[in-house]
Design a protein around this motif. Structure first.
Motif, PDB file in Angstrom:
ATOM      1  N   GLU A  22      40.123  37.924  37.563  1.00  0.00           N
ATOM      2  CA  GLU A  22      38.817  37.396  36.922  1.00  0.00           C
ATOM      3  C   GLU A  22      38.871  38.186  35.619  1.00  0.00           C
ATOM      4  O   GLU A  22      38.994  39.558  35.498  1.00  0.00           O
ATOM      5  CB  GLU A  22      37.455  37.922  37.755  1.00  0.00           C
ATOM      6  CG  GLU A  22      37.113  36.837  38.406  1.00  0.00           C
ATOM      7  CD  GLU A  22      35.707  37.230  39.304  1.00  0.00           C
ATOM      8  OE1 GLU A  22      34.831  37.986  38.503  1.00  0.00           O
ATOM      9  OE2 GLU A  22      35.859  37.135  40.465  1.00  0.00           O
ATOM     10  N   ALA A  23      38.217  37.583  34.571  1.00  0.00           N
ATOM     11  CA  ALA A  23      38.283  38.000  32.996  1.00  0.00           C
ATOM     12  C   ALA A  23      37.318  39.571  33.035  1.00  0.00           C
ATOM     13  O   ALA A  23      37.725  40.459  32.522  1.00  0.00           O
ATOM     14  CB  ALA A  23      37.879  37.271  32.053  1.00  0.00           C
ATOM     15  N   ASN A  24      36.231  39.231  33.735  1.00  0.00           N
ATOM     16  CA  ASN A  24      35.252  40.539  33.766  1.00  0.00           C
ATOM     17  C   ASN A  24      35.839  41.597  34.574  1.00  0.00           C
ATOM     18  O   ASN A  24      35.783  42.886  34.062  1.00  0.00           O
ATOM     19  CB  ASN A  24      34.170  39.870  34.547  1.00  0.00           C
ATOM     20  CG  ASN A  24      32.909  39.676  33.576  1.00  0.00           C
ATOM     21  OD1 ASN A  24      33.019  39.794  32.092  1.00  0.00           O
ATOM     22  ND2 ASN A  24      31.759  39.033  33.855  1.00  0.00           N
ATOM     23  N   LYS A  25      36.474  41.268  35.635  1.00  0.00           N
ATOM     24  CA  LYS A  25      37.210  42.546  36.534  1.00  0.00           C
ATOM     25  C   LYS A  25      38.090  43.248  35.648  1.00  0.00           C
ATOM     26  O   LYS A  25      38.036  44.555  35.571  1.00  0.00           O
ATOM     27  CB  LYS A  25      37.307  41.853  37.729  1.00  0.00           C
ATOM     28  CG  LYS A  25      38.046  42.847  38.723  1.00  0.00           C
ATOM     29  CD  LYS A  25      38.915  42.240  39.842  1.00  0.00           C
ATOM     30  CE  LYS A  25      40.387  42.251  39.511  1.00  0.00           C
ATOM     31  NZ  LYS A  25      40.810  41.818  41.003  1.00  0.00           N
ATOM     32  N   THR A  26      38.768  42.367  35.033  1.00  0.00           N
ATOM     33  CA  THR A  26      39.844  43.089  34.235  1.00  0.00           C
ATOM     34  C   THR A  26      39.529  44.039  33.075  1.00  0.00           C
ATOM     35  O   THR A  26      39.877  44.862  32.904  1.00  0.00           O
ATOM     36  CB  THR A  26      40.726  41.988  33.786  1.00  0.00           C
ATOM     37  OG1 THR A  26      41.015  41.005  34.575  1.00  0.00           O
ATOM     38  CG2 THR A  26      42.220  42.468  33.158  1.00  0.00           C
ATOM     39  N   LEU A  27      38.360  43.392  32.454  1.00  0.00           N
ATOM     40  CA  LEU A  27      37.757  44.189  31.449  1.00  0.00           C
ATOM     41  C   LEU A  27      37.133  45.592  31.893  1.00  0.00           C
ATOM     42  O   LEU A  27      37.513  46.679  31.302  1.00  0.00           O
ATOM     43  CB  LEU A  27      36.601  43.483  30.770  1.00  0.00           C
ATOM     44  CG  LEU A  27      37.036  42.421  29.519  1.00  0.00           C
ATOM     45  CD1 LEU A  27      35.712  41.688  29.345  1.00  0.00           C
ATOM     46  CD2 LEU A  27      37.696  42.855  28.660  1.00  0.00           C
ATOM     47  N   VAL A  28      36.482  45.312  32.934  1.00  0.00           N
ATOM     48  CA  VAL A  28      35.941  46.720  33.521  1.00  0.00           C
ATOM     49  C   VAL A  28      36.720  47.763  34.063  1.00  0.00           C
ATOM     50  O   VAL A  28      36.749  48.756  33.587  1.00  0.00           O
ATOM     51  CB  VAL A  28      34.871  46.208  34.692  1.00  0.00           C
ATOM     52  CG1 VAL A  28      34.220  47.464  35.144  1.00  0.00           C
ATOM     53  CG2 VAL A  28      33.608  45.513  34.170  1.00  0.00           C
TER      54      VAL A  28
ATOM     55  N   LYS B  87      30.728  41.820  46.051  1.00  0.00           N
ATOM     56  CA  LYS B  87      31.760  41.643  45.040  1.00  0.00           C
ATOM     57  C   LYS B  87      33.166  42.456  45.127  1.00  0.00           C
ATOM     58  O   LYS B  87      34.073  42.415  44.477  1.00  0.00           O
ATOM     59  CB  LYS B  87      31.347  41.357  43.500  1.00  0.00           C
ATOM     60  CG  LYS B  87      30.601  40.183  43.463  1.00  0.00           C
ATOM     61  CD  LYS B  87      29.709  40.294  41.910  1.00  0.00           C
ATOM     62  CE  LYS B  87      28.972  39.387  41.782  1.00  0.00           C
ATOM     63  NZ  LYS B  87      28.070  39.594  40.791  1.00  0.00           N
TER      64      LYS B  87
END
Lengths: 331, 615
Positions: free
Chosen positions: A41-47, A30
């Motif tokens: 990607e929502a997850n990516k942005t959060l991290v 990834k």
């Protein structure tokens, strides 16, 4: 693995491919998305936001400590091989050092760390040191690529190569989704057939200079000069006077790192270690891990910090509750 | 062994470079220029002005305080291309010696001086605590705050050494005096309020000039049920403070209240109040009436031209003012019309109707008959009224008999009316004051200026005399005066010398002799320069908040011997809520942050927020 079980070379290779393949799937594959700004990607942005917040907070804290006798470097030791730190540092435009030198063929070397950066003010030519992050990836990095006994900079191209090789063998190896126990593992091996594509995958994979979650992990770190040297830097830093080590998202289960940390804690009473646990159960686990070490803690300088329930210490809450709070106190 | 070596290397900060009389100089190791050190998970403050260091001479540990530091840039290192920032600065410290360690215990005073090259160390937690351990062996600790220079280090004082002493709390307005005062007594009560012996033996009396210690729910310092609160007022109906008859019959006190002149008025008051013959006769209505009659007839008998008939009217009017309910005004009206002084005959005459004049005995009979109609409603009037009546009787007795000059005494009588009126509003006579509660608060917020001067004196003197009379070992009285400059001021142009002397003498006596009788003073003030230096210098423990006025600082410097140079220089720059504790209870003067009091027990002395009220 059970010592009594004898496995053939082919069977061992099948197992190795299965493990590395799984590792590739879950951790490595990834990473190109992290760097690729076109993929949202929502997850990516959060991290990524957590990383950015963390770096900006630390940078501000170090910048605000006006002391000419202390340098403005922050050492980030991480066992993660992903490229979140690099990307976050780049996006936030903070100065950092990942051990590479050069533009065309960047080469990794330990001597590239610990450089201070100074900036002159535009009007009076006053010089001032600016904060620098030393990014020390003790388990290697996906930005590393071994080439002729050297580590050179990788732009994550290898990941694409591995991908095609992995797709070719994917269906032929043991599936972790159905098998999680080692004993099952061994019986499962018998049902799989070995072929040459397995070796192709391994050759492609071995170009990555990372510590793999296999049994050779410790051999890797000790034998391989670079991993060893990075751990030495960790050890040296912890030996210095008035050092503080924050441990986030790491349970001290990795015994080679744990030993270094505990040894330093026991020989340096001016070292302070703050370990953040996710919740009180995690705190118990970490404390047990620490007890597994050979030495006892002499100086009372390791602090295990657990969140006040119902809150949990994830990356975001640590940023907000600890580092932001420190900064607020300074202001 | 190894640990000792590690510890020494961390805690060593330098060595002695010069010993010049009491001034010691220490040069600091270049590696020890940072502000803090970490040791065993604790943050340790590195040497700086105000901190302590340990100088080791053989086996002797000498403790010194850093009073100053200066730095020289090391030219050799600065000019080098290749250098570490740490090496550029050489620090030198000025140290003053405080004491030494004797068998692990800190002792004040110096027996040995350091030698050149003696090593200097930071104090570790244990040594630090022992320097700040102010509790004597048989004493009990009371936590009042934390050290300002060492965050988190609690400061405890011994209850015996603090409360068996006179305490002074000084500081500008808004610097936290009242809070400190409330804090120490709050902590004391928290610890002892439920102890039966404490309840029986200890009395605290707080004089509150600004109403800072009373509010609607009255839980300030300690819960309501442990306190007796008097909200005195000279305006509306307030509480009345109980005073014993004995205190009331103290001539010197009245001399002061009525501002009597020394030569003539004071002896008169003395005469009036100690006239037991008069006192006895004022006990029943009948004797009063006969007294009035006899005085009146005496006046008439004198036939004094100077006094004339005016004196009769005046006498009766004054009496009227003293008695609670009567029909004297009718009698006065009758007499004013009928009783005249006949200038030609040089005698009194009673005119029944025009042309019908009665002289001599006839006249007297008519007058007596008029007086006989006097009815005093049978209300037992209180001692104050009685006392006033007594003075009035004495006055007319003196004048009529010619013992005293009217011009000399009449100003006193005129003043008397107003003064008595005020006093009556705030005190009541009660000979069996049976106060079960430990803590008495008297709020003087609504009391006029004159009474503010008189009342504290009256109350304190009464309490002191009572305690003095008891003269036993077990009882304890603490008189707490907030805004003490109101009553302890040394110079005031408004008042007479005599009053001032009396006032100061009373309090000076308490401060000088009180200890023997278990009476202690706690005074808080924003004007230490205003307060009599005798009083300031007799205090044993001081809480010094921020002082800005130069006179105040000088007053503190002159009279407080416990203060060192550094603490003294802190005085004008102390933040609110921070004070210097110096005196018997502290071995070394320390700068402390006074701890928090729960909100409901806080005094109501908040600084006003203008913006909040204006938006």
């Amino acid at each position: 693995m059970n010592e009594n079980t004898t496995l053939t070379f082919e069977e061992k290779e099948i197992i190795r491919v299965s493990i590395l393949g799984k590792y590739y799937d879950t951790v490595i594959s990834k990473n190109p998305i992290i760097v690729d700004d076109t993929k949202v990607e929502a997850n990516k942005t959060l991290v990524m936001d957590n990383y950015k917040e963390f770096l900006v907070l630390l940078n501000t804290i170090v910048l605000k400590r006006k002391s000419s006798i202390l340098n403005k470097q922050v050492n980030l030791f991480t066992t993660n091989i992903d490229v979140f730190f690099e990307k976050a540092l780049e996006v936030t435009q903070l100065e950092y050092n990942d051990g590479f030198y050069g533009r065309f063929n960047p080469v990794f070397s330990l001597t590239n760390f610990k450089k201070s950066l100074f900036k002159k003010s535009l009007h009076y030519d006053n010089t001032s040191e600016i904060p620098v992050f030393n990014l020390l990836k003790v388990h290697g990095s996906l930005t590393w690529k071994s080439e002729k006994e050297k580590i050179v900079y990788s732009e994550l191209k290898e990941i694409e190569e591995i991908k095609s090789k992995w797709n070719a063998v994917k269906t032929k190896v043991i599936d972790f989704a159905t098998t999680d126990k080692l004993s099952h593992f061994i019986t499962e091996v018998a049902s799989k057939t070995h072929d040459t594509t397995f070796n192709d995958f391994l050759v492609a994979y071995d170009k990555l200079a990372v510590v793999n979650p296999t049994k050779e992990k410790f051999q890797d770190t000790i034998l391989n000069l670079h991993y060893y040297e990075l751990l030495r830097v960790l050890s040296n830093e912890l030996e210095k006077e008035n050092t503080i080590l924050f441990i986030l998202g790491f349970s001290l289960a990795d015994e080679h790192i744990r030993e270094i940390v505990l040894r330093a804690a026991n020989s340096n009473p001016t070292l302070a270690i703050k370990v953040f646990a996710y919740d009180s159960a995690a705190k118990t686990t970490i404390e047990e891990n620490v007890k597994k070490g050979n030495t006892t803690i002499r100086y009372n300088n390791i602090d295990f910090i657990e969140p006040v329930a119902p809150e949990n210490y994830d990356f975001k809450t640590i940023n907000a509750n600890i580092f932001k709070a420190v900064l607020d106190k300074i202001d | 062994m190894e640990e000792e070596i590690i510890k020494d290397s961390i805690f060593r900060i330098g060595s002695v470079t010069s010993v010049d009389g009491r001034a010691i100089r220490v040069s600091v190791d270049k590696a020890k220029n940072s502000s803090h050190l970490l040791y065993k998970g604790d943050l340790v403050k590195n040497v700086s002005v105000g901190s302590y260091i340990k100088i080791i001479k053989g086996f002797t540990k000498i403790i010194g305080k850093v009073e100053g530091e200066y730095t020289i840039e090391d030219k050799v290192y600065s000019n080098k291309e290749y250098s570490s920032d740490k090496e550029k600065i050489s620090r030198t410290l000025n140290i003053s010696l405080l004491g030494f360690f004797n068998k692990k215990e800190f002792e004040r005073g110096i027996k040995e001086m350091p030698l050149i090259d003696n090593e200097c160390y930071l104090l570790d937690r244990e040594e630090f605590n022992s320097v700040h351990d102010f509790i004597r062996k048989e004493d009990e600790p009371l936590t009042i705050g934390t050290l300002t220079l060492e965050k988190g280090q609690e400061i405890q004082v011994g209850i015996d050494s603090l409360f068996a002493s006179h305490i002074g709390i000084f500081g500008n307005t808004g610097s936290g005096k009242s809070y400190t005062l409330a804090k120490i007594y709050h902590e004391l009560f928290k610890k002892y309020k439920d102890q039966p012996n404490f309840q029986a033996n200890a009395k605290f009396f707080l004089l509150d000039f600004n109403g800072e210690y009373v509010n609607e729910n009255d839980n300030i310092i300690v819960e309501k049920e442990f306190k007796q609160i008097y909200k005195l007022s000279t305006k509306a109906n307030g509480d009345k403070f109980p005073v014993s008859t004995e205190t009331l019959y103290e001539p010197s006190f009245w001399a002061v209240v009525l501002e009597a002149t020394e030569k003539t008025q004071t002896p008169f008051i003395r005469r009036a109040i100690s006239n037991s013959w008069l006192t006895e006769r004022l006990n029943s209505n009948d004797t009063i009436i006969s007294l009035i009659k006899s005085k009146l007839l005496l006046a008439i008998d004198k036939n004094d031209k100077e006094l004339g008939s005016k004196i009769v009217i005046e006498f009766l009017s004054d009496i009227e003012n003293c008695l609670p309910a009567n029909n004297l005004s009718e009698i006065i009206d009758t007499l004013r019309e009928n009783l005249q002084y006949w200038n030609q005959g040089n005698e009194f005459v009673y005119i029944i109707e025009p042309g019908n004049w009665k002289f001599k005995d006839d006249m007297k009979q008519y007058v007596s008959a008029d007086i006989d109609t006097l009815e005093i409603t049978n209300i037992a009037f209180n001692s104050l009224d009685k006392l006033k009546l007594q003075i009035v009787f004495q006055y007319y007795d003196d004048i009529i008999k010619g013992h005293a000059n009217r011009e000399h005494l009449s100003p006193l009588i005129k003043r008397m009316e107003k003064r008595f009126e005020d006093i009556r509003k705030v005190i009541e006579i009660n000979d069996n004051i049976n106060n079960q509660k430990n803590f008495t608060i008297v709020s003087l917020k609504d009391v006029n200026i004159h009474m503010r001067k008189i009342l504290p004196l009256l109350l304190c003197k009464q309490l002191y005399d009572e305690q003095k009379e008891k003269n036993d070992e077990t009882t304890y009285l603490n008189i707490i005066v907030d805004e003490a400059h109101n009553i302890l001021s040394r110079d005031s142009d408004r008042e007479s010398e005599q009053w001032k002397d009396y006032r100061l003498e009373t309090f000076e006596e308490i401060i000088k002799e009180g200890r023997k009788f278990g009476v202690f003073l706690t005074i808080a003030s924003q004007r230490p320069s205003d307060i009599s230096s005798t009083i300031i210098s007799q205090l044993h423990n001081y809480f010094l908040h921020r002082l800005i006025n130069n006179n105040d600082i000088l007053a503190v410097e002159k009279t407080i011997s416990y203060l060192d140079k550094l603490s003294f220089e802190y005085l004008p720059i102390l933040p609110t809520g921070t004070c210097i504790l110096a005196g018997l209870t502290a071995q070394v003067p320390v700068v402390i942050d006074i701890g928090k009091i729960e909100e409901e027990h806080e005094p109501n002395n908040k600084t006003r927020s203008l913006i909040k009220n204006w938006k």
